[in-house]
Design a protein around this motif. Structure first.
Motif, PDB file in Angstrom:
ATOM      1  N   UNK A   1       0.812  -1.223   0.000  1.00  0.00           N
ATOM      2  CA  UNK A   1       0.000   0.000   0.000  1.00  0.00           C
ATOM      3  C   UNK A   1       0.837   1.261   0.000  1.00  0.00           C
ATOM      4  N   UNK A   2       1.957   1.227   0.681  1.00  0.00           N
ATOM      5  CA  UNK A   2       2.839   2.381   0.673  1.00  0.00           C
ATOM      6  C   UNK A   2       2.458   3.490   1.637  1.00  0.00           C
ATOM      7  N   UNK A   3       1.389   3.305   2.383  1.00  0.00           N
ATOM      8  CA  UNK A   3       1.095   4.299   3.412  1.00  0.00           C
ATOM      9  C   UNK A   3       0.349   3.642   4.561  1.00  0.00           C
ATOM     10  N   UNK A   4       0.413   4.297   5.687  1.00  0.00           N
ATOM     11  CA  UNK A   4      -0.024   3.684   6.942  1.00  0.00           C
ATOM     12  C   UNK A   4      -1.504   3.324   6.949  1.00  0.00           C
ATOM     13  N   UNK A   5      -2.351   4.275   6.583  1.00  0.00           N
ATOM     14  CA  UNK A   5      -3.770   4.009   6.802  1.00  0.00           C
ATOM     15  C   UNK A   5      -4.274   2.889   5.890  1.00  0.00           C
ATOM     16  N   UNK A   6      -3.835   2.896   4.634  1.00  0.00           N
ATOM     17  CA  UNK A   6      -4.269   1.815   3.757  1.00  0.00           C
ATOM     18  C   UNK A   6      -3.621   0.493   4.128  1.00  0.00           C
ATOM     19  N   UNK A   7      -2.360   0.550   4.554  1.00  0.00           N
ATOM     20  CA  UNK A   7      -1.681  -0.674   4.978  1.00  0.00           C
ATOM     21  C   UNK A   7      -2.420  -1.294   6.165  1.00  0.00           C
ATOM     22  N   UNK A   8      -2.860  -0.455   7.077  1.00  0.00           N
ATOM     23  CA  UNK A   8      -3.528  -0.997   8.260  1.00  0.00           C
ATOM     24  C   UNK A   8      -4.933  -1.501   7.919  1.00  0.00           C
ATOM     25  N   UNK A   9      -5.597  -0.851   6.970  1.00  0.00           N
ATOM     26  CA  UNK A   9      -6.879  -1.389   6.493  1.00  0.00           C
ATOM     27  C   UNK A   9      -6.686  -2.769   5.866  1.00  0.00           C
ATOM     28  N   UNK A  10      -5.681  -2.851   5.003  1.00  0.00           N
ATOM     29  CA  UNK A  10      -5.419  -4.128   4.331  1.00  0.00           C
ATOM     30  C   UNK A  10      -5.070  -5.208   5.351  1.00  0.00           C
ATOM     31  N   UNK A  11      -4.202  -4.861   6.257  1.00  0.00           N
ATOM     32  CA  UNK A  11      -3.761  -5.792   7.295  1.00  0.00           C
ATOM     33  C   UNK A  11      -4.971  -6.326   8.078  1.00  0.00           C
ATOM     34  N   UNK A  12      -5.828  -5.389   8.479  1.00  0.00           N
ATOM     35  CA  UNK A  12      -6.998  -5.771   9.270  1.00  0.00           C
ATOM     36  C   UNK A  12      -7.975  -6.624   8.457  1.00  0.00           C
ATOM     37  N   UNK A  13      -8.223  -6.232   7.235  1.00  0.00           N
ATOM     38  CA  UNK A  13      -9.150  -6.988   6.384  1.00  0.00           C
ATOM     39  C   UNK A  13      -8.644  -8.415   6.175  1.00  0.00           C
ATOM     40  N   UNK A  14      -7.336  -8.529   5.980  1.00  0.00           N
ATOM     41  CA  UNK A  14      -6.775  -9.851   5.719  1.00  0.00           C
ATOM     42  C   UNK A  14      -6.814 -10.712   6.987  1.00  0.00           C
ATOM     43  N   UNK A  15      -6.531 -10.120   8.123  1.00  0.00           N
ATOM     44  CA  UNK A  15      -6.632 -10.892   9.375  1.00  0.00           C
ATOM     45  C   UNK A  15      -8.055 -11.427   9.550  1.00  0.00           C
ATOM     46  N   UNK A  16      -9.040 -10.591   9.246  1.00  0.00           N
ATOM     47  CA  UNK A  16     -10.433 -11.009   9.367  1.00  0.00           C
ATOM     48  C   UNK A  16     -10.743 -12.157   8.408  1.00  0.00           C
ATOM     49  N   UNK A  17     -10.256 -11.997   7.196  1.00  0.00           N
ATOM     50  CA  UNK A  17     -10.454 -13.034   6.191  1.00  0.00           C
ATOM     51  C   UNK A  17      -9.842 -14.358   6.663  1.00  0.00           C
ATOM     52  N   UNK A  18      -8.669 -14.260   7.261  1.00  0.00           N
ATOM     53  CA  UNK A  18      -7.984 -15.452   7.737  1.00  0.00           C
ATOM     54  C   UNK A  18      -8.739 -16.067   8.917  1.00  0.00           C
ATOM     55  N   UNK A  19      -9.290 -15.214   9.747  1.00  0.00           N
ATOM     56  CA  UNK A  19     -10.064 -15.735  10.884  1.00  0.00           C
ATOM     57  C   UNK A  19     -11.195 -16.640  10.391  1.00  0.00           C
ATOM     58  N   UNK A  20     -11.854 -16.174   9.341  1.00  0.00           N
ATOM     59  CA  UNK A  20     -12.971 -16.942   8.786  1.00  0.00           C
ATOM     60  C   UNK A  20     -12.474 -18.264   8.187  1.00  0.00           C
ATOM     61  N   UNK A  21     -11.224 -18.256   7.724  1.00  0.00           N
ATOM     62  CA  UNK A  21     -10.669 -19.465   7.084  1.00  0.00           C
ATOM     63  C   UNK A  21      -9.671 -20.179   7.985  1.00  0.00           C
ATOM     64  N   UNK A  22      -9.869 -20.007   9.267  1.00  0.00           N
ATOM     65  CA  UNK A  22      -8.915 -20.541  10.235  1.00  0.00           C
ATOM     66  C   UNK A  22      -8.697 -22.051  10.091  1.00  0.00           C
ATOM     67  N   UNK A  23      -9.756 -22.746   9.742  1.00  0.00           N
ATOM     68  CA  UNK A  23      -9.644 -24.201   9.585  1.00  0.00           C
ATOM     69  C   UNK A  23      -8.656 -24.570   8.475  1.00  0.00           C
ATOM     70  N   UNK A  24      -8.611 -23.739   7.419  1.00  0.00           N
ATOM     71  CA  UNK A  24      -7.643 -23.992   6.340  1.00  0.00           C
ATOM     72  C   UNK A  24      -6.226 -23.839   6.852  1.00  0.00           C
TER      73      UNK A  24
END
Ligand SMILES: [Zn+2]
Lengths: 181, 215
Positions: free
Chosen positions: A31-54
Motif C-alpha cells: 500500500x505504501x502508506x499507513x492508513x491503507x496498509x492498516x486497512x489491508x492488514x486488518x481486512x486480511x486478518x479477518x479473512x484469515x479468521x474466517x478461514x482458520x480451519x484452512x
C-alpha cells in the motif's frame, strides 16, 4: 451460531502471532502508506479468521498468509489505491531511524546515508508497478524467488528476469539523477 | 566452468542463499578471474544492502498493542461475518413452530402478536439455565436492503453462540413477506428485564421489546 465462537482467539492468536510482523510489513509494502496498509492488514486478518480451519492444515503458513494478502490486495486494488512511495520526505524518516541507519557516529556520514536513502525512495517511486513490486518483495523484504512464485503465481524464471530488468531500470534512474552507482 | 551469462542468472540465488556448494565454488572461481563480474557482484550487493536498509527505515513499527487489537478486531469481525451468514440461511425461510413475537410491516409499523401483557410488551418466562428459542418474525411489505438489527440483552440473558455479549449487531436485508430470526435465549440468572431489538434502515429505526422473566 456455532459453539466454537465461544473461544474466539484460541488457535487464531497462536497461529497468527509469529507472522504478524511480516504480514504487516507486506501490507505496508503493497500500500505504501499507513492508513491503507492498516486497512489491508486488518481486512486480511479477518479473512484469515474466517478461514482458520484452512490455516491449521497448511504446511507453509508464512507463505500462505502472504499469498492471501497479496491476492486480496490485487483483487481489491482500487480500495487500497496504492500511493507510490514518493512520500519519502524527511518527515517519513523519523530522526531516530536516520540515526540508526548510520554505521558510524559521524554526523556527516549520517546525513549522507539518509540522503542516499531519500534518493533511493524517489527512484523506486518512478518504477513501474511490476518492477516496484518485484524489488519490494525480493530485494527489500528478502522474499526468496520460490516464495515470490508461490505468492504471485509467476514462475521463478519470470520473476528473475523481471527482477533484473527492474534493477537495471532502477540503476538507470539513479544514474540519471546523478547519484550513486 | 561458469560463464558471465550463467553468473548473472545465478546471482539472485546467491542473494537468496540458495546456491549449492558447487555453484558457489564455480561462481567465486569465475569472479576471481573476471573483473566485470566481480564489479557486477559488488555493485549489485551494495544496491541490495541499501535497498534493505531503505526497507527497514521506512516501515513504521506498530505500537505494542496494535497487533493484539488487530487480532481481537479480526476475531470479532470474522465471527460477525460467520454469524451473518448462518443467520441469513434461516432468514426468510418458512415459519418454524415457536413463539412468534414481533410483527413488522410496511414502513416500520409495529404490531406485536403472540403472548402479550397489558402494556403491550410481550413476555416470556423462563427458568434459570433454561434455553428457549424465540422466533423474531418480521413481516415486511417492502424489501429492505442494508438493514441493521441490534439486540440488547439484559443481564442474565444470553444468546447461544454469543456468550458474554450484551449487544449483538447483524447487517442484513429483509425480503417481502415474513422474515424469521430464531434466537436461542439462555437464562443464566434470575431477572425480570427487557430485551431490546432495534431494526434500523437508513434514518428510520424501530425498537421492539420483549420482557423476559427468569425465576
Ligand atoms: Zn564474468
Amino acid at each position: 451460531m456455532d459453539p466454537k465462537d465461544h473461544q474466539p482467539l484460541d488457535g487464531f492468536d497462536q497461529l497468527l502471532r509469529p507472522h504478524m510482523e511480516r504480514l504487516y510489513r507486506l501490507a505496508w509494502r503493497l500500500c505504501g502508506n499507513k492508513s491503507e496498509a492498516e486497512d489491508l492488514f486488518q481486512d486480511v486478518l479477518t479473512k484469515i479468521y474466517v478461514r482458520l480451519d484452512d490455516l491449521a492444515d497448511i504446511s507453509e503458513p508464512a507463505t500462505w498468509l502472504c499469498r492471501v494478502m497479496y491476492n486480496h490486495f490485487v483483487d481489491d486494488r482500487r480500495k487500497y489505491s496504492r500511493q507510490r512511495m514518493v512520500i519519502v520526505s524527511e518527515a517519513a524518516l523519523p530522526e531516530q531511524s536516520v540515526e540508526s541507519l548510520a554505521g558510524s557516529d559521524s554526523p556527516s556520514d549520517n546525513a549522507e546515508r539518509a540522503d542516499r536513502l531519500l534518493r533511493l525512495g524517489d527512484a523506486l517511486a518512478q518504477l513501474s508497478d511490476e518492477h516496484h513490486e518485484v524489488i519490494q518483495f525480493h530485494d527489500i523484504e528478502g522474499y526468496k524467488l520460490k516464495e515470490i512464485q508461490e505468492i504471485t503465481g509467476d514462475p521463478v524464471g519470470t520473476v528473475k528476469s523481471r527482477l533484473h530488468r527492474a534493477r537495471a531500470r532502477l540503476r538507470e534512474i539513479l544514474a540519471n539523477d546523478g547519484t550513486f552507482f | 566452468m561458469m560463464n558471465c551469462e550463467q553468473l548473472v542468472d545465478k546471482f539472485d540465488d546467491l542473494m537468496d542463499g540458495s546456491l549449492d556448494a558447487a555453484d558457489m565454488k564455480a561462481l567465486s572461481t569465475h569472479t576471481e578471474g573476471c573483473e566485470r563480474c566481480q564489479q557486477m557482484v559488488s555493485r549489485e550487493t551494495a544496491l541490495r544492502n541499501l535497498l534493505q536498509e531503505y526497507g527497514d527505515s521506512n516501515v513504521p513499527t506498530p505500537t505494542a498493542t496494535y497487533f493484539d487489537e488487530a487480532l481481537v478486531t479480526a476475531a470479532r469481525t470474522g465471527r460477525k461475518q460467520q454469524q451473518n451468514r448462518s443467520w441469513l440461511k434461516g432468514f426468510g425461510s418458512a415459519l418454524a413452530a415457536g413463539l412468534a413475537i414481533w410483527f413488522f410491516s410496511g414502513a416500520f409499523v409495529q404490531a406485536p402478536v403472540g403472548p402479550g401483557t397489558d402494556s403491550g410488551i410481550p413476555v416470556i418466562t423462563m427458568a434459570v439455565e433454561e434455553a428457549r428459542t424465540v422466533n423474531l418474525v418480521f413481516s415486511s411489505a417492502v424489501a429492505l436492503d442494508n438493514a441493521t438489527l441490534t439486540v440488547n440483552l439484559p443481564q442474565g440473558i444470553e444468546i447461544a453462540g454469543f456468550a458474554g455479549q450484551q449487544e449483538i449487531t447483524w447487517q442484513t436485508s429483509l425480503s417481502v413477506g415474513k422474515n424469521l430470526l430464531p434466537l436461542q435465549l439462555i437464562a443464566t440468572m434470575p431477572t425480570d428485564a427487557t430485551l431490546l431489538a432495534t431494526l434500523k434502515h437508513g434514518e428510520d429505526d424501530r425498537t421492539f421489546r420483549l420482557r423476559v422473566d427468569v425465576s
